[in-house]
Design a protein around this motif. Structure first.
Motif, PDB file in Angstrom:
ATOM      1  N   ARG A  37      41.217  46.147  57.321  1.00 10.68           N
ATOM      2  CA  ARG A  37      40.516  46.457  56.078  1.00 10.68           C
ATOM      3  C   ARG A  37      40.576  45.301  55.083  1.00 10.68           C
ATOM      4  NH1 ARG A  37      42.979  52.388  55.224  1.00 10.68           N
ATOM      5  NH2 ARG A  37      41.888  52.340  53.229  1.00 10.68           N
ATOM      6  N   VAL A  38      41.728  44.639  54.988  1.00 13.28           N
ATOM      7  CA  VAL A  38      41.845  43.487  54.082  1.00 13.28           C
ATOM      8  C   VAL A  38      40.978  42.331  54.592  1.00 13.28           C
ATOM      9  CG1 VAL A  38      43.417  41.708  53.217  1.00 13.28           C
ATOM     10  CG2 VAL A  38      44.092  44.113  53.142  1.00 13.28           C
ATOM     11  N   THR A  39      40.974  42.106  55.888  1.00  4.86           N
ATOM     12  CA  THR A  39      40.130  41.052  56.453  1.00  4.86           C
ATOM     13  C   THR A  39      38.658  41.327  56.168  1.00  4.86           C
ATOM     14  OG1 THR A  39      41.753  40.616  58.186  1.00  4.86           O
ATOM     15  CG2 THR A  39      39.528  39.800  58.567  1.00  4.86           C
ATOM     16  N   ALA A  40      38.245  42.568  56.263  1.00  7.01           N
ATOM     17  CA  ALA A  40      36.864  42.937  55.960  1.00  7.01           C
ATOM     18  C   ALA A  40      36.530  42.663  54.491  1.00  7.01           C
ATOM     19  CB  ALA A  40      36.615  44.398  56.308  1.00  7.01           C
ATOM     20  N   ILE A  41      37.463  42.956  53.598  1.00  8.69           N
ATOM     21  CA  ILE A  41      37.259  42.686  52.173  1.00  8.69           C
ATOM     22  C   ILE A  41      37.119  41.185  51.946  1.00  8.69           C
ATOM     23  CG2 ILE A  41      38.393  42.717  49.901  1.00  8.69           C
ATOM     24  CD1 ILE A  41      39.652  45.441  50.789  1.00  8.69           C
ATOM     25  N   VAL A  42      38.021  40.416  52.514  1.00 14.63           N
ATOM     26  CA  VAL A  42      37.987  38.957  52.346  1.00 14.63           C
ATOM     27  C   VAL A  42      36.691  38.397  52.924  1.00 14.63           C
ATOM     28  CG1 VAL A  42      39.092  36.780  52.993  1.00 14.63           C
ATOM     29  CG2 VAL A  42      40.502  38.725  52.263  1.00 14.63           C
ATOM     30  N   ALA A  43      36.283  38.868  54.089  1.00 17.39           N
ATOM     31  CA  ALA A  43      35.047  38.393  54.713  1.00 17.39           C
ATOM     32  C   ALA A  43      33.839  38.670  53.829  1.00 17.39           C
ATOM     33  CB  ALA A  43      34.868  39.026  56.084  1.00 17.39           C
ATOM     34  N   ALA A  44      33.794  39.845  53.238  1.00 17.04           N
ATOM     35  CA  ALA A  44      32.673  40.192  52.361  1.00 17.04           C
ATOM     36  C   ALA A  44      32.625  39.277  51.142  1.00 17.04           C
ATOM     37  CB  ALA A  44      32.776  41.661  51.936  1.00 17.04           C
ATOM     38  N   ILE A  45      33.770  39.014  50.565  1.00 17.00           N
ATOM     39  CA  ILE A  45      33.817  38.171  49.371  1.00 17.00           C
ATOM     40  C   ILE A  45      33.557  36.706  49.724  1.00 17.00           C
ATOM     41  CG2 ILE A  45      35.345  37.314  47.538  1.00 17.00           C
ATOM     42  CD1 ILE A  45      36.529  40.202  47.532  1.00 17.00           C
ATOM     43  N   ALA A  46      34.054  36.272  50.877  1.00 20.25           N
ATOM     44  CA  ALA A  46      33.845  34.883  51.306  1.00 20.25           C
ATOM     45  C   ALA A  46      32.456  34.686  51.921  1.00 20.25           C
ATOM     46  CB  ALA A  46      34.914  34.488  52.322  1.00 20.25           C
ATOM     47  N   ASP A  47      31.743  35.784  52.137  1.00 16.79           N
ATOM     48  CA  ASP A  47      30.412  35.750  52.725  1.00 16.79           C
ATOM     49  C   ASP A  47      30.418  35.032  54.073  1.00 16.79           C
ATOM     50  OD1 ASP A  47      27.720  36.401  52.821  1.00 16.79           O
ATOM     51  OD2 ASP A  47      27.095  34.508  51.887  1.00 16.79           O
ATOM     52  N   CYS A  48      31.345  35.466  54.917  1.00 20.40           N
ATOM     53  CA  CYS A  48      31.418  34.913  56.269  1.00 20.40           C
ATOM     54  C   CYS A  48      31.779  36.036  57.241  1.00 20.40           C
ATOM     55  CB  CYS A  48      32.399  33.758  56.346  1.00 20.40           C
ATOM     56  SG  CYS A  48      34.119  34.188  56.180  1.00 20.40           S
ATOM     57  N   LEU A  97      38.979  29.155  52.986  1.00 17.25           N
ATOM     58  CA  LEU A  97      37.785  29.976  52.776  1.00 17.25           C
ATOM     59  C   LEU A  97      37.003  29.571  51.527  1.00 17.25           C
ATOM     60  CD1 LEU A  97      39.360  33.402  53.765  1.00 17.25           C
ATOM     61  CD2 LEU A  97      37.963  31.868  55.171  1.00 17.25           C
ATOM     62  N   ASP A  98      37.550  28.618  50.783  1.00 17.07           N
ATOM     63  CA  ASP A  98      36.864  28.046  49.619  1.00 17.07           C
ATOM     64  C   ASP A  98      36.562  29.082  48.533  1.00 17.07           C
ATOM     65  OD1 ASP A  98      36.119  25.646  48.504  1.00 17.07           O
ATOM     66  OD2 ASP A  98      34.017  25.824  49.130  1.00 17.07           O
ATOM     67  N   LEU A  99      37.487  30.028  48.340  1.00 18.72           N
ATOM     68  CA  LEU A  99      37.310  31.031  47.291  1.00 18.72           C
ATOM     69  C   LEU A  99      37.805  30.482  45.963  1.00 18.72           C
ATOM     70  CD1 LEU A  99      38.518  34.258  49.128  1.00 18.72           C
ATOM     71  CD2 LEU A  99      36.205  33.345  48.937  1.00 18.72           C
ATOM     72  N   ASP A 100      37.175  30.927  44.887  1.00 12.36           N
ATOM     73  CA  ASP A 100      37.645  30.533  43.563  1.00 12.36           C
ATOM     74  C   ASP A 100      38.511  31.654  42.977  1.00 12.36           C
ATOM     75  OD1 ASP A 100      35.947  32.499  42.370  1.00 12.36           O
ATOM     76  OD2 ASP A 100      34.323  31.054  42.140  1.00 12.36           O
ATOM     77  N   SER A 101      39.040  31.420  41.792  1.00  9.16           N
ATOM     78  CA  SER A 101      39.983  32.379  41.197  1.00  9.16           C
ATOM     79  C   SER A 101      39.345  33.743  40.933  1.00  9.16           C
ATOM     80  CB  SER A 101      40.587  31.815  39.915  1.00  9.16           C
ATOM     81  OG  SER A 101      39.566  31.531  38.970  1.00  9.16           O
ATOM     82  N   LEU A 102      38.085  33.775  40.562  1.00 12.62           N
ATOM     83  CA  LEU A 102      37.426  35.065  40.335  1.00 12.62           C
ATOM     84  C   LEU A 102      37.249  35.838  41.635  1.00 12.62           C
ATOM     85  CD1 LEU A 102      34.721  34.146  37.684  1.00 12.62           C
ATOM     86  CD2 LEU A 102      36.852  35.399  37.345  1.00 12.62           C
ATOM     87  N   GLN A 103      36.987  35.135  42.706  1.00 10.09           N
ATOM     88  CA  GLN A 103      36.861  35.799  43.999  1.00 10.09           C
ATOM     89  C   GLN A 103      38.206  36.350  44.475  1.00 10.09           C
ATOM     90  OE1 GLN A 103      34.895  32.348  45.727  1.00 10.09           O
ATOM     91  NE2 GLN A 103      33.198  33.680  46.361  1.00 10.09           N
ATOM     92  N   VAL A 104      39.282  35.652  44.174  1.00 15.06           N
ATOM     93  CA  VAL A 104      40.614  36.135  44.519  1.00 15.06           C
ATOM     94  C   VAL A 104      40.920  37.415  43.744  1.00 15.06           C
ATOM     95  CG1 VAL A 104      43.080  35.608  44.446  1.00 15.06           C
ATOM     96  CG2 VAL A 104      41.450  33.866  45.227  1.00 15.06           C
ATOM     97  N   ASP A 140      46.953  41.089  41.043  1.00 14.33           N
ATOM     98  CA  ASP A 140      46.177  39.928  41.472  1.00 14.33           C
ATOM     99  C   ASP A 140      46.935  38.618  41.296  1.00 14.33           C
ATOM    100  OD1 ASP A 140      45.052  38.693  38.744  1.00 14.33           O
ATOM    101  OD2 ASP A 140      44.856  40.870  38.640  1.00 14.33           O
ATOM    102  N   ALA A 141      47.958  38.601  40.458  1.00  9.30           N
ATOM    103  CA  ALA A 141      48.767  37.386  40.289  1.00  9.30           C
ATOM    104  C   ALA A 141      49.489  37.031  41.589  1.00  9.30           C
ATOM    105  CB  ALA A 141      49.776  37.567  39.161  1.00  9.30           C
ATOM    106  N   LEU A 142      49.798  38.028  42.406  1.00 13.53           N
ATOM    107  CA  LEU A 142      50.460  37.771  43.689  1.00 13.53           C
ATOM    108  C   LEU A 142      49.524  37.113  44.703  1.00 13.53           C
ATOM    109  CD1 LEU A 142      52.434  41.113  44.060  1.00 13.53           C
ATOM    110  CD2 LEU A 142      53.310  38.881  43.330  1.00 13.53           C
ATOM    111  N   LEU A 143      48.219  37.190  44.435  1.00 17.39           N
ATOM    112  CA  LEU A 143      47.238  36.575  45.323  1.00 17.39           C
ATOM    113  C   LEU A 143      46.756  35.230  44.794  1.00 17.39           C
ATOM    114  CD1 LEU A 143      45.036  39.681  46.174  1.00 17.39           C
ATOM    115  CD2 LEU A 143      47.153  38.918  47.251  1.00 17.39           C
ATOM    116  N   ALA A 144      47.154  34.884  43.577  1.00 23.25           N
ATOM    117  CA  ALA A 144      46.641  33.676  42.931  1.00 23.25           C
ATOM    118  C   ALA A 144      47.511  32.448  43.165  1.00 23.25           C
ATOM    119  CB  ALA A 144      46.488  33.941  41.434  1.00 23.25           C
TER     120      ALA A 144
END
Length: 87
Positions: free
Chosen positions: A10-21, A36-43, A60-64
């Motif tokens: 489920r987390v991989t699916a979320i990341v894939a959707a946001i990374a558009d890959c 994956l070239d995500l920016d801070s807003l995408q994180v 979200d600070a734990l992911l930043a």
């Protein structure tokens, strides 16, 4: 409580959707910013969508932090789920 495999999927699916890959291009070792070239807003968006998906607050600070991987995101979600079960 969801299984570790379920959380990873489920987390991989979320990341894939946001990374558009495609999901199959993302591994647990994929780094959010560096690979994956995500920016801070995408994180932050990953945290928001994980909160919606799992029904638990995600800090979200734990992911930043630098070099955060998909596997780390899974760990953060599992910790949030564990805290929710204990309360």
């Amino acid at each position: 409580m969801p299984t570790a495999t379920d959380v990873l999927y489920r987390v991989t699916a979320i990341v894939a959707a946001i990374a558009d890959c495609p999901v199959d291009e993302i591994s647990p070792e994929s780094r959010l910013v560096e690979d994956l070239d995500l920016d801070s807003l995408q994180v932050v968006e990953i945290a928001v969508r994980a909160e919606e998906e799992f029904g638990r607050p995600i800090d979200d600070a734990l992911l930043a932090e630098q070099d955060v991987t998909v596997s780390h995101c899974v760990h953060v979600v599992q910790e949030a789920n564990a805290k929710g079960v204990r309360t």
